[in-house]
Design a protein around this motif. Structure first.
Motif, short mmCIF file in Angstrom:
data_model
loop_
_atom_site.label_atom_id
_atom_site.label_comp_id
_atom_site.label_asym_id
_atom_site.label_seq_id
_atom_site.Cartn_x
_atom_site.Cartn_y
_atom_site.Cartn_z
N THR A 55 2.65 22.34 44.59
CA THR A 55 1.84 21.21 44.15
C THR A 55 2.56 20.54 42.99
O THR A 55 3.58 21.03 42.49
N SER A 56 2.03 19.43 42.57
CA SER A 56 2.59 18.70 41.44
C SER A 56 1.72 18.89 40.22
O SER A 56 0.53 19.21 40.32
N SER A 57 2.29 18.67 39.06
CA SER A 57 1.52 18.77 37.83
C SER A 57 0.42 17.71 37.79
O SER A 57 -0.66 17.94 37.23
N THR A 58 0.68 16.58 38.42
CA THR A 58 -0.34 15.53 38.46
C THR A 58 -1.56 15.97 39.25
O THR A 58 -2.71 15.77 38.83
N ASP A 59 -1.31 16.60 40.42
CA ASP A 59 -2.43 17.07 41.22
C ASP A 59 -3.19 18.19 40.52
O ASP A 59 -4.41 18.29 40.64
N LEU A 60 -2.49 19.05 39.80
CA LEU A 60 -3.16 20.09 39.03
C LEU A 60 -4.04 19.48 37.95
O LEU A 60 -5.14 19.98 37.68
N ASP A 165 -4.06 14.32 46.74
CA ASP A 165 -3.59 14.35 48.13
C ASP A 165 -2.08 14.14 48.24
O ASP A 165 -1.57 13.92 49.33
N GLY A 166 -1.41 14.19 47.12
CA GLY A 166 0.02 13.88 47.17
C GLY A 166 0.84 14.90 47.93
O GLY A 166 1.78 14.57 48.64
N THR A 167 0.51 16.19 47.81
CA THR A 167 1.30 17.23 48.46
C THR A 167 0.50 18.03 49.48
O THR A 167 0.98 19.01 50.01
N HIS A 168 -0.73 17.63 49.75
CA HIS A 168 -1.60 18.36 50.66
C HIS A 168 -1.65 19.84 50.28
O HIS A 168 -1.37 20.73 51.08
N SER A 169 -2.03 20.09 49.04
CA SER A 169 -2.05 21.44 48.49
C SER A 169 -3.46 21.78 48.02
O SER A 169 -4.24 20.90 47.62
N PHE A 170 -3.78 23.09 48.05
CA PHE A 170 -5.07 23.55 47.57
C PHE A 170 -4.99 24.09 46.14
O PHE A 170 -5.99 24.55 45.60
N TRP A 171 -3.81 24.03 45.54
CA TRP A 171 -3.69 24.49 44.16
C TRP A 171 -4.58 23.70 43.19
O TRP A 171 -5.05 24.27 42.19
N PRO A 172 -4.82 22.42 43.41
CA PRO A 172 -5.75 21.72 42.51
C PRO A 172 -7.14 22.33 42.48
O PRO A 172 -7.84 22.24 41.46
#
Length: 275
Positions: A55-60, A165-172
């Motif tokens: 994920t990205s720091s922005t999405d986090l 939704d930038g990386t389609h990650s569930f880490w956020p």
């Protein structure tokens, strides 16, 4: 697919709310919320490890902001339910929570087709009807302020999550729980509720947290697949499953106005799905 996922998110959220309500009847509500948040964090972490590459720091940051927003919404919601009539606070917070993603979606995604707009309008009308209770309504000003604040917080939680939704990650989602758990622990300590949960409330509280996080996961994926206005509205139809479970499991009476709300909710789903 986005419509199906949003409906599934609504079912999971409504079912989780039912189990959360059962747990809150057996233990202090702040402790119940803390434990449900911990269960949700475990589900989110497992999903992120298995299904996400990174994920990205922005999405986090978006996820953490969503978690704080949702935590504040929970504080306002339960305080509003404590000082006002539930038949006013719960429907109003649900309606506001549904309206905010719809408005945000219209601003960011543009105007959807007329059939979808009609479905959204019918769905917004269904939410307070389905949530109606047998308790006489009151108009306590402070409880109404808290209900609106809770609705804005719940709606803001969904809007902020939809931005990740930038990386389609569930880490956020992990970040969201990491931000909200300290707040819930602080409130449990501040209210004198304690951090340990009674054994009778553990299972429903953990189920509530797991289902709530499952709903969040489904919402995020649905937001990747469809526009925010549609997904936000359909997810906010969660009171349908809560009312049905209360009727089937606890024997609570379903009022005629609630039956009308359920029919309108089904109509809303059909109209949106036909697009």
């Amino acid at each position: 697919m986005g419509v199906i996922l949003a409906i599934s998110a609504a079912f999971a959220l409504g079912t989780g709310d039912f189990f959360g309500g059962v747990a809150a009847q057996r233990a202090p509500v702040w402790t119940v919320v803390l434990w449900s948040n911990l269960a949700g964090a475990v589900v989110a972490l497992a999903g992120a490890i298995v299904l996400s590459d990174g994920t990205s720091s922005t999405d986090l940051a978006w996820g953490a902001a969503a978690g704080l927003c949702g935590g504040v919404a929970t504080v306002c919601l339960y305080r509003g339910l404590a000082v006002g009539a539930m038949s006013v606070v719960a429907p109003l917070s649900a309606a506001v929570g549904a309206a905010l993603p719809v408005v945000a979606g219209l601003l960011t995604d543009g105007r959807p087709p007329a059939l979808v707009l009609l479905g959204l309008a019918v769905g917004l009308l269904a939410i307070p009807l389905v949530s109606a209770s047998t308790t006489p309504a009151t108009s306590a000003r402070w409880s109404l302020v808290l209900a609106v604040a809770a609705g804005l917080g719940l709606g803001g939680f969904l809007v902020l999550l939809s931005r990740t939704d930038g990386t389609h990650s569930f880490w956020p989602l992990v970040a969201a729980r990491a931000a909200s758990i300290p707040l819930m622990a602080f409130m449990a300590h501040r209210r004198g509720a304690g951090l340990l949960l009674a054994s009778a409330a553990r299972r429903p509280a953990l189920l509530a947290g797991g289902l709530d996080m499952a709903s969040n996961v489904l919402f995020v994926v649905a937001a990747w697949q469809s526009d925010l206005a549609t997904v936000g509205l359909l997810t906010s139809l969660y009171p349908v499953s809560t009312v049905l479970l209360a009727h089937l499991v606890l024997g609570e009476r379903v009022r005629p106005v609630q039956r009308v709300g359920m029919m309108l909710a089904l109509t809303s789903v059909v109209l949106v799905a036909l697009n």
